[in-house]
Design an enzyme around this catalytic site. Structure first.
Site, mmCIF file in Angstrom:
data_model
loop_
_atom_site.group_PDB
_atom_site.id
_atom_site.type_symbol
_atom_site.label_atom_id
_atom_site.label_comp_id
_atom_site.label_asym_id
_atom_site.label_seq_id
_atom_site.Cartn_x
_atom_site.Cartn_y
_atom_site.Cartn_z
ATOM 1 N N VAL A 112 -0.374 1.838 -3.968
ATOM 2 C CA VAL A 112 0.473 2.149 -2.827
ATOM 3 C C VAL A 112 -0.355 2.712 -1.669
ATOM 4 O O VAL A 112 0.178 3.121 -0.655
ATOM 5 C CB VAL A 112 1.581 3.154 -3.200
ATOM 6 C CG1 VAL A 112 2.545 2.532 -4.186
ATOM 7 C CG2 VAL A 112 0.987 4.429 -3.771
ATOM 8 N N ASP A 113 -1.677 2.753 -1.857
ATOM 9 C CA ASP A 113 -2.534 3.235 -0.767
ATOM 10 C C ASP A 113 -3.317 2.053 -0.198
ATOM 11 O O ASP A 113 -3.033 0.914 -0.515
ATOM 12 C CB ASP A 113 -3.473 4.337 -1.275
ATOM 13 C CG ASP A 113 -4.261 3.891 -2.498
ATOM 14 O OD1 ASP A 113 -4.175 2.703 -2.881
ATOM 15 O OD2 ASP A 113 -4.969 4.733 -3.071
ATOM 16 N N ASP A 114 -4.308 2.337 0.627
ATOM 17 C CA ASP A 114 -5.046 1.244 1.249
ATOM 18 C C ASP A 114 -6.193 0.772 0.376
ATOM 19 O O ASP A 114 -7.344 0.678 0.804
ATOM 20 C CB ASP A 114 -5.543 1.675 2.636
ATOM 21 C CG ASP A 114 -4.379 1.820 3.596
ATOM 22 O OD1 ASP A 114 -3.442 1.002 3.499
ATOM 23 O OD2 ASP A 114 -4.391 2.752 4.407
#
Ligand code: PRX
Length: 695
Positions: free
Chosen positions: A564-566
């Site tokens: 859910v992060d980059d």
């Protein structure tokens, strides 16, 4: 947010300590859609398998799990007793921890006061138990005719010789050693030799470029770099020593002057005379190591002394040096291995991961050897000389446990069933999957075709940071759902929280966090305690935040939905979008770059890069190639973008933030789901980008 929350909310302790204020939401974006749940089909282990398994029923799992949560100190101490400790840990300090940033510095310590050595436990202990003649490692080279093996006694001799050599050149407790080797037996030997003398190894995957290697060398300043002259993968020869030469020159200019480059001569790849050489610094392994004695005293280290550093990607540009310590990691990697694969002393175990990643640390080297297992180390490529190579190897060695990544399964699935069915594979007993969510179709093919509908699959969810399995089936205990990693391992308390940090209960989906520590947890980021706390413990106070999304179904099964992060996950390799962007903008003609992940049929995710060029520079095919080359040379071939999308402008908010959500939709051609674009500084860029999609 679009979290599918059908759940009761509980107030976790952190909120209460926070004065009831919810934790800051780190990520404002909706989670990716959950995977199809395999239509609720349950796949049961056979009665025979379950009867012979270490944990053979759901009930037995529940009892053991409950005990591990109610009495972690008692549970883990009993297991730790199975290992050799020069000095036992303090009984009241089995675990001391603080995972709550609002209460002070984050601290995780296990088996405090204990002294041990993981190399001793993985090698000497097996020899002393009378298993000196058991095969510790089989080695299969790139060419099917190249192979080798080592018994536990032979492994011990080799480890000691290298350890003695390292000592002779001044490597001691706490010193860093960088290892940049392909999958030769010398790679686990080098790891073990470092551990034996208390040195801290940092293995760098031999697919990383010279720049990426230099960056890591500059960060941890090793006394010695261990490499080999070259490696062959399939038909390609990769001159590793040349790459190391380039990075050592770069490192020397940046305050990391490495005195010794110990080079193993990999005769099958390149001859000695063709290898570039810097006398004084470069030393041939075969010229020195065999001259050292085969006995080497063990350096007894504290349970919390560092064992290794492993760099991994995060949301920002610089790779993070994940630090693992000795005692807890030893107990955890061994125990997870034993249970998740239902290990038996007669097993022949093969994990296709490279030791350059955490999977190769915990489940090629340490976990299996700590159990006295026979491990297969494979140097080559799984589709060389043809896509049947894996099953050829399985039959040749009688592999019983086969652990791999979904990307390989999908690529073999595409090559066709005939490459599988012409091999027997009857030795196989347990299968494993790791690195990314496994889609139910690939799961079914792995189960039905590779395992002949006979072998349970352990879909193991974990991370470089966790040291070992966190959510995984125990193959004899659980009926499986294709695509679900099932339930937590002993001692692990996963929680799913919403964007405000509220713990969700029952059927729900949200951000995956872990409550309380476990023995294999990393202890810090090397040289960057602040980043350690900010990345992992500040997003949701009181918890370790994994960076993954997760859904829990009505039966309590866990379904991982991706990062859910980059961070994107390409063929199970974790790549920070920021790293790729910073490589792209280092190109003199690139002004700005924004990288997003897109679905990829084989790799899981592919890399899609939007680039803005310096004023007046025209976009061309040559420029596209040169941008891709830049990423290859700064990170490695595995991080090369699949697609470059020329962008005269990028969609930004009025405050200048790139709207990645919109870029993701454009990249995946979900043009009817662009959402609200009215808040963009220049809404027109969206149409312009869509129009350029196929340039
Ligand atoms: O997104 C998750 C994915 O891989 C990430 C960890 O990557 P790394 O530290 O390189 O370690 C890879 C090998 C453990 C996780 O945050 N991941 C790993 N295993 C699974 C997975 N996603 C879904 N299912 C898995 N079994």
């Amino acid at each position: 947010g679009a979290l599918a929350v059908a759940a009761a909310r509980t107030r976790n302790g952190a909120h209460a300590r926070n004065g009831g204020r919810p934790c800051a939401a780190v990520l404002g974006e909706p989670l990716p859609a959950a995977l199809d749940d395999g239509l609720g089909l349950l796949v049961h282990p056979s009665a025979d398998f379950a009867a012979g398994a270490l944990v053979s029923s759901t009930q037995q799992y529940r009892e053991m799990y409950q005990r591990s949560i109610d009495d972690p100190a008692g549970f883990w101490s009993e297991i730790a007793e199975e290992f050799y400790w020069k000095h036992k840990w303090n009984p009241d300090e089995v675990c001391s921890e603080n995972l709550d940033v609002t209460k002070g510095a984050i601290k995780i310590e296990w088996f405090k006061g204990g002294k041990t050595n993981i190399c001793y436990n993985a090698v000497d202990r097996n020899v002393e138990a009378g298993n000196g003649d058991k095969i510790a490692m089989y080695w299969e080279g790139n060419e099917p005719s190249d192979d080798g093996k080592l018994t536990y006694s032979e492994l011990l001799d080799k480890v000691c010789q290298l350890a003695n050599y390292l000592k002779s050149v001044g490597v001691g407790k706490g010193d860093a050693v960088v290892i940049y080797l392909p999958m030769l037996m010398e790679l686990p030997i080098a790891m073990l030799a470092c551990a034996r003398i208390g040195a801290v190894h940092s293995v760098v995957f031999a697919g990383f470029s010279a720049d990426a290697l230099a960056q890591r060398i500059i960060d941890c300043k090793p006394k010695v770099v261990i490499t080999c002259n070259a490696v062959k993968r399939g038909l390609k020869t990769i001159p590793l020593k040349d790459i190391v030469d380039t990075s050592l020159a770069e490192s020397a200019k940046n305050g990391a002057d490495v005195g010794i480059c110990l080079t193993y001569e990999n005769q099958s790849a390149l001859s000695k005379v063709d290898t570039r050489w810097k006398p004084g610094r470069d030393v041939w392994w075969q010229d020195v190591v065999p001259n050292f004695p085969t006995k080497c005293d063990v350096e007894w280290v504290d349970a919390e002394d560092p064992l290794f550093l492993l760099y991994t990607s995060g949301s920002t540009g610089k790779p993070k040096g994940v630090l693992h310590t000795t005692g807890g990691y030893m107990v955890y990697s061994a125990t997870t291995f034993k249970h998740a694969f239902d290990y038996k002393p007669t097993d022949i175990y093969w994990c296709t991961a490279d030791c350059g990643w955490i999977t190769g640390h915990s489940y090629v080297t340490y976990g299996p050897l700590l159990n006295g297992a026979t491990v297969l180390v494979f140097e080559g490529a799984p589709n060389y000389p043809d896509p049947g190579r894996c099953w050829d190897i399985v039959d040749k060695y009688g592999v019983t446990i086969f652990y791999t990544a979904p990307t390989l399964i999908r690529s073999l699935m595409r090559d066709g069933t005939e490459y599988v069915s012409r091999h027997s594979r009857k030795s196989l007993r347990v299968l494993g999957s790791v690195g990314e969510p496994i889609n139910p179709t690939a799961w079914r093919w792995f189960y039905d075709v590779i395992g002949d509908s006979r072998c349970p699959i352990s879909d193991t969810w974990w991370q470089t940071e966790t040291g070992g399995f966190m959510i995984t089936p125990l193959p004899g205990a659980w009926p499986q759902k294709p695509g679900s990693a099932t339930f937590p391992f002993f001692g692990v308390q996963p929680v799913i929280v919403d964007e405000k940090g509220w713990e969700l209960e029952g059927e729900c989906s949200g951000y995956l966090c872990i409550k309380k520590s476990w023995p294999g947890a990393f202890r810090t980021l090397y040289g960057d305690k602040d980043r350690y706390e900010t990345t992992y413990f500040k997003p949701f106070a009181g918890y370790y935040f994994s960076g993954d999304g997760c859904r829990r179904d009505k039966d309590g099964y866990h379904w991982l939905t991706g990062r859910v992060d980059d961070v994107i996950n390409v063929s199970g390799h974790r790549i920070g979008t920021a790293e790729v962007e910073s490589a792209l903008v280092s190109h003199p003609k690139c002004a700005e770059a924004a990288v997003v992940g897109i679905d990829h049929e084989v790799k899981g995710q592919g890399i899609y890069a939007f680039v803005t060029l310096v004023d007046g520079v025209p976009y061309s095919d040559d420029l596209r190639k040169s941008l891709i080359m830049t990423v290859r040379s700064q990170i490695g071939a595995f991080a090369a973008p699949d697609k470059i999308h020329w962008a005269p402008g990028l969609p930004k908010t009025r405050s200048g933030k790139i709207m990645r959500r919109i870029l993701r939709k454009i990249a995946s051609r979900q043009l009817d789901e662009l959402g609200d674009t009215s808040t963009l500084a220049e809404p027109g860029v969206v149409d312009q980008l869509i129009a350029l999609s196929d340039s």
